[in-house]
Design a protein around this motif. Structure first.
Motif, PDB file in Angstrom:
ATOM      1  N   ARG A  83       6.616 -13.295  73.687  1.00 57.36           N
ATOM      2  CA  ARG A  83       5.164 -13.295  73.496  1.00 57.36           C
ATOM      3  C   ARG A  83       4.761 -13.730  72.084  1.00 57.36           C
ATOM      4  O   ARG A  83       3.600 -14.055  71.858  1.00 57.36           O
ATOM      5  N   GLN A  84       5.721 -13.703  71.161  1.00 56.13           N
ATOM      6  CA  GLN A  84       5.428 -14.208  69.822  1.00 56.13           C
ATOM      7  C   GLN A  84       5.381 -15.733  69.804  1.00 56.13           C
ATOM      8  O   GLN A  84       4.958 -16.333  68.819  1.00 56.13           O
ATOM      9  N   SER A  85       5.852 -16.348  70.880  1.00 58.48           N
ATOM     10  CA  SER A  85       5.900 -17.816  70.955  1.00 58.48           C
ATOM     11  C   SER A  85       5.542 -18.257  72.367  1.00 58.48           C
ATOM     12  O   SER A  85       6.375 -18.766  73.107  1.00 58.48           O
ATOM     13  N   GLU A  86       4.294 -18.053  72.749  1.00 60.39           N
ATOM     14  CA  GLU A  86       3.877 -18.308  74.123  1.00 60.39           C
ATOM     15  C   GLU A  86       4.012 -19.783  74.504  1.00 60.39           C
ATOM     16  O   GLU A  86       4.184 -20.119  75.675  1.00 60.39           O
ATOM     17  N   ARG A  87       3.944 -20.683  73.545  1.00 61.79           N
ATOM     18  CA  ARG A  87       4.040 -22.106  73.868  1.00 61.79           C
ATOM     19  C   ARG A  87       5.439 -22.526  74.306  1.00 61.79           C
ATOM     20  O   ARG A  87       5.629 -23.617  74.834  1.00 61.79           O
ATOM     21  N   SER A  88       6.424 -21.670  74.093  1.00 58.08           N
ATOM     22  CA  SER A  88       7.793 -22.025  74.487  1.00 58.08           C
ATOM     23  C   SER A  88       7.954 -22.112  75.995  1.00 58.08           C
ATOM     24  O   SER A  88       8.887 -22.734  76.498  1.00 58.08           O
ATOM     25  N   GLY A  97      11.553 -20.117  68.289  1.00 57.93           N
ATOM     26  CA  GLY A  97      11.289 -20.206  66.866  1.00 57.93           C
ATOM     27  C   GLY A  97      10.694 -18.938  66.282  1.00 57.93           C
ATOM     28  O   GLY A  97       9.876 -18.981  65.353  1.00 57.93           O
ATOM     29  N   VAL A  98      11.094 -17.788  66.803  1.00 58.73           N
ATOM     30  CA  VAL A  98      10.580 -16.500  66.341  1.00 58.73           C
ATOM     31  C   VAL A  98      11.521 -15.923  65.286  1.00 58.73           C
ATOM     32  O   VAL A  98      12.744 -15.998  65.425  1.00 58.73           O
ATOM     33  N   ASP A  99      10.950 -15.329  64.248  1.00 56.97           N
ATOM     34  CA  ASP A  99      11.733 -14.716  63.173  1.00 56.97           C
ATOM     35  C   ASP A  99      12.185 -13.330  63.630  1.00 56.97           C
ATOM     36  O   ASP A  99      11.370 -12.403  63.732  1.00 56.97           O
ATOM     37  N   MET A 126       8.842 -11.219  56.132  1.00 60.87           N
ATOM     38  CA  MET A 126       9.085 -10.113  57.057  1.00 60.87           C
ATOM     39  C   MET A 126       9.300 -10.660  58.468  1.00 60.87           C
ATOM     40  O   MET A 126       8.543 -11.499  58.940  1.00 60.87           O
ATOM     41  N   ALA A 127      10.345 -10.181  59.133  1.00 60.87           N
ATOM     42  CA  ALA A 127      10.627 -10.613  60.501  1.00 60.87           C
ATOM     43  C   ALA A 127       9.504 -10.182  61.435  1.00 60.87           C
ATOM     44  O   ALA A 127       8.870  -9.144  61.233  1.00 60.87           O
ATOM     45  N   GLU A 128       9.263 -10.973  62.471  1.00 65.91           N
ATOM     46  CA  GLU A 128       8.238 -10.624  63.450  1.00 65.91           C
ATOM     47  C   GLU A 128       8.695  -9.475  64.343  1.00 65.91           C
ATOM     48  O   GLU A 128       7.876  -8.686  64.823  1.00 65.91           O
ATOM     49  N   VAL A 129      10.004  -9.391  64.602  1.00 64.90           N
ATOM     50  CA  VAL A 129      10.594  -8.321  65.405  1.00 64.90           C
ATOM     51  C   VAL A 129      11.897  -7.916  64.749  1.00 64.90           C
ATOM     52  O   VAL A 129      12.653  -8.771  64.275  1.00 64.90           O
ATOM     53  N   ARG A 130      12.164  -6.609  64.708  1.00 62.21           N
ATOM     54  CA  ARG A 130      13.439  -6.113  64.192  1.00 62.21           C
ATOM     55  C   ARG A 130      14.117  -5.296  65.281  1.00 62.21           C
ATOM     56  O   ARG A 130      13.462  -4.519  65.983  1.00 62.21           O
ATOM     57  N   ILE A 131      15.431  -5.458  65.427  1.00 58.61           N
ATOM     58  CA  ILE A 131      16.207  -4.729  66.426  1.00 58.61           C
ATOM     59  C   ILE A 131      17.339  -3.975  65.738  1.00 58.61           C
ATOM     60  O   ILE A 131      18.012  -4.514  64.851  1.00 58.61           O
ATOM     61  N   PHE A 132      17.560  -2.737  66.176  1.00 57.21           N
ATOM     62  CA  PHE A 132      18.712  -1.948  65.747  1.00 57.21           C
ATOM     63  C   PHE A 132      19.552  -1.657  66.983  1.00 57.21           C
ATOM     64  O   PHE A 132      19.040  -1.205  68.009  1.00 57.21           O
ATOM     65  N   SER A 133      20.871  -1.925  66.898  1.00 56.45           N
ATOM     66  CA  SER A 133      21.718  -1.758  68.083  1.00 56.45           C
ATOM     67  C   SER A 133      23.181  -1.707  67.687  1.00 56.45           C
ATOM     68  O   SER A 133      23.552  -2.039  66.551  1.00 56.45           O
ATOM     69  N   TYR A 134      24.020  -1.293  68.647  1.00 54.74           N
ATOM     70  CA  TYR A 134      25.461  -1.530  68.503  1.00 54.74           C
ATOM     71  C   TYR A 134      25.694  -3.014  68.710  1.00 54.74           C
ATOM     72  O   TYR A 134      24.957  -3.693  69.438  1.00 54.74           O
TER      73      TYR A 134
END
Length: 270
Positions: A114-119, A26-28, A1-9
């Motif tokens: 914020r899913q990859s604070e070390r970046s 490196g976020v899914d 499962m993706a960490e974040v999903r986006i719906f858009s044009y």
């Protein structure tokens, strides 16, 4: 499962903010959508999908009247979508489980970072993070006037006052970016690319749509604001070129900017 999903044009340079942040961190991330005009044939939901995959009952329950960009058209937004996305707009993002909605492209980009604070994309201490926020907030002011301007160009209804506001917003924004990069900085905040740089590059990429709408400008006796940008804001434009050619940005920026170079003679510089 993706960490974040986006719906858009799609394509949407404002969604690229999150795509680039995810690539660096490196976020899914999962992006769903279609060309702007095709979204009328989609169910707007965490599980967004074409209406051909939706039952007649679901479609009837979700039918709403479109507003900005879709005036007079029926759109299909589920109740759950409007709970998560109270303003009912796209891009619309969700937590991986669909329980939390995030709206506005800068906030979606922050959620990804914020899913990859070390970046380090959101700075390395509270003051760097707040300076990044300052650039993101300023971009909202520019983005609002830019959107009004680009929509007016698209509809061939550009009024002189709309152009004047866009000119002022563009000049103010680019002057600040140019000054922030003096004398020869490679990033807006700190020493590495941050959300501030990603946001700047994506907003300016979106602004390139003005190059495809020259007829409306000609009717006012105006030229594209981008025509003189390299002379007026050399550091800002050089930074844009660096970012556009960076491997984290190039998959989206390359085809998009090449289209403008081929169609309108506005070339990228390496």
């Amino acid at each position: 499962m993706a960490e974040v999903r986006i719906f858009s044009y799609l394509p949407n340079p404002r969604v690229w903010k999150s795509v680039i942040a995810a690539r660096i961190g490196g976020v899914d991330l999962e992006v769903r959508g279609a060309a702007g005009g095709e979204l009328v044939d989609w169910l707007w939901d965490f599980d967004a999908r074409p209406l051909s995959e939706v039952s007649a009952e679901e479609r009837t329950a979700a039918e709403r009247m479109g507003r900005i960009g879709f005036k007079g058209l029926s759109l299909y937004k589920t109740d759950a979508f409007l709970v998560a996305q109270p303003f009912g707009t796209v891009p619309a993002a969700f937590s991986g489980d669909g329980q939390i909605g995030i709206f506005e492209s800068n906030s979606i980009m922050r959620a990804v970072a914020r899913q990859s604070e070390r970046s380090g994309l959101y700075g390395h201490d509270p003051f760097e993070a707040s300076r990044i926020d300052s650039f993101l907030d300023v971009s909202l002011v520019f983005g609002r006037d830019a959107q009004i301007y680009l929509l007016a160009l698209q509809d061939s209804e550009l009024a002189a006052d709309v152009h004047a506001r866009a000119d002022e917003a563009f000049t103010t924004y680019m002057t600040g970016i140019d000054r922030a990069l003096a004398p020869a900085r490679q990033a807006l905040v700190g020493e590495r690319v941050s959300l501030a740089d990603i946001c700047f590059a994506c907003e300016l990429a979106l602004f390139h749509n003005e190059l495809g709408r020259s007829d409306a400008l000609s009717a006012l006796g105006k030229a594209p604001l981008l025509d003189s940008a390299r002379e007026r804001f050399p550091r800002a434009m050089a930074h844009f070129d660096r970012l556009a050619n960076d491997p984290a940005f190039a998959p989206e920026f390359g085809p998009y900017l090449t289209k403008f170079a081929n169609e309108h003679g506005f070339g990228r510089r390496r």
